[in-house]
Enzyme design. Sequence first.
Site, mmCIF file in Angstrom:
data_model
loop_
_atom_site.group_PDB
_atom_site.id
_atom_site.type_symbol
_atom_site.label_atom_id
_atom_site.label_comp_id
_atom_site.label_asym_id
_atom_site.label_seq_id
_atom_site.Cartn_x
_atom_site.Cartn_y
_atom_site.Cartn_z
ATOM 1 C CE1 TYR A 102 4.612 1.589 -8.292
ATOM 2 C CE2 TYR A 102 5.036 3.764 -9.080
ATOM 3 C CZ TYR A 102 4.982 2.393 -9.482
ATOM 4 O OH TYR A 102 5.784 1.926 -10.596
ATOM 5 N N GLY A 103 4.862 1.660 -3.930
ATOM 6 C CA GLY A 103 5.357 0.588 -3.737
ATOM 7 C C GLY A 103 6.479 0.419 -2.369
ATOM 8 C CD GLN A 133 1.942 7.561 -7.715
ATOM 9 O OE1 GLN A 133 1.386 6.472 -7.750
ATOM 10 N NE2 GLN A 133 1.230 8.654 -7.693
ATOM 11 C CG ASP A 163 -1.783 8.173 -5.950
ATOM 12 O OD1 ASP A 163 -1.638 9.288 -6.682
ATOM 13 O OD2 ASP A 163 -1.652 6.931 -6.404
ATOM 14 C CE1 TYR A 168 -3.022 1.862 -9.585
ATOM 15 C CE2 TYR A 168 -3.864 3.216 -7.959
ATOM 16 C CZ TYR A 168 -3.072 2.955 -8.724
ATOM 17 O OH TYR A 168 -1.676 3.575 -8.879
ATOM 18 C CB THR A 189 -6.706 3.718 -3.612
ATOM 19 O OG1 THR A 189 -6.594 4.340 -4.716
ATOM 20 C CG2 THR A 189 -6.935 4.636 -2.527
ATOM 21 N NE ARG A 192 -0.226 -9.443 -1.752
ATOM 22 C CZ ARG A 192 -0.625 -9.332 -0.735
ATOM 23 N NH1 ARG A 192 0.224 -8.748 0.271
ATOM 24 N NH2 ARG A 192 -1.324 -10.135 -0.233
#
Length: 313
Positions: free
Chosen positions: A201-202, A173, A52, A57, A20, A225
């Site tokens: 992640y990623g 993670q 997650d 964020y 998220t 990004r």
Amino acid sequence: MFIRRIHNTDLSVTAVGLGTWAMGNDFFGHVDDSESIYALRAGIDAGINLIDTAPAYGAGHAEEVVGKAIKGYRDQVVVATKCGIVRTKDDFIKNLKPESVMKEIDDSLRRLNTDYIDLYQLHWPDPNTPIEETLEAIEKIKKAGKFRYLGVSNFTPEQMDEVRKITPLVSLQPQYSMLERSIEKNVVSYCQENGLGIISYGTLAGGLLTGKFKQIPAFKEGDFRDKFYDYYHEPEWSKVQEVIKVLKSVARDHNKTVAQVAINWTFSQLGVTSVLVGAKSDKQARENAEACSFTLTLDDLQKINKAIRENLD
């Protein structure tokens, strides 16, 4: 949907989870909250059970969105969030001081509209706070029933050792994809030897491994990004395109998308429990879930791995 249990827990999570980061609405450009909620619910309806998030964020915004999305779905999902990154107007501050952690858990519970967190993760190591002090606070929070299991994110094996000396740890993670494979050197083996799950992640490298970009994109204001991922710059860009050519060939063979192949490859790797993938729409969330609907053959994996070795190693 492939289901995998995190060792030493009663948490069974799907091989694809919902990430998220973009829903914080401050890193990947503008993301409409209603679309985010539709995406999360579509993912859940498609069988994904791991969500997650983190206070970092969008300074809590992503947690608020998740809280709205899981209303009425709480018993169907494993909720993972984090602590240890405190947002200011211009920066991300690593802060695992006890008083900050104690505040963060209550703020997260309020935003997520839940009584407990399934997996609570230390987001980044804090070099200015002794881990013993952090974990003393974490133990108090756990005894209060505010979370069930402890994980860490972006920790080294040595840092995880320090945590494990004091309190049980169930997962790591890390960033991991076919473009970022540094954990294969010693982190994966460490996690396997110590019974830790890996929730990575990623997975799609900020969308690059969807294959949708035909040339280096000029991202809109607020979309960072290309600052986080080096692959949006030469010479990495051209190297990645050679790998994407192979992914497209494999995708055609299975009648799947390039993204689905990249996701499938990632959760098929040794030691990986679940891979987090973001979604900005309900369509993307369903497509992510469908990455579990097929199996890459040995020949597929060999083709992909050969392309990775020849272009990225």
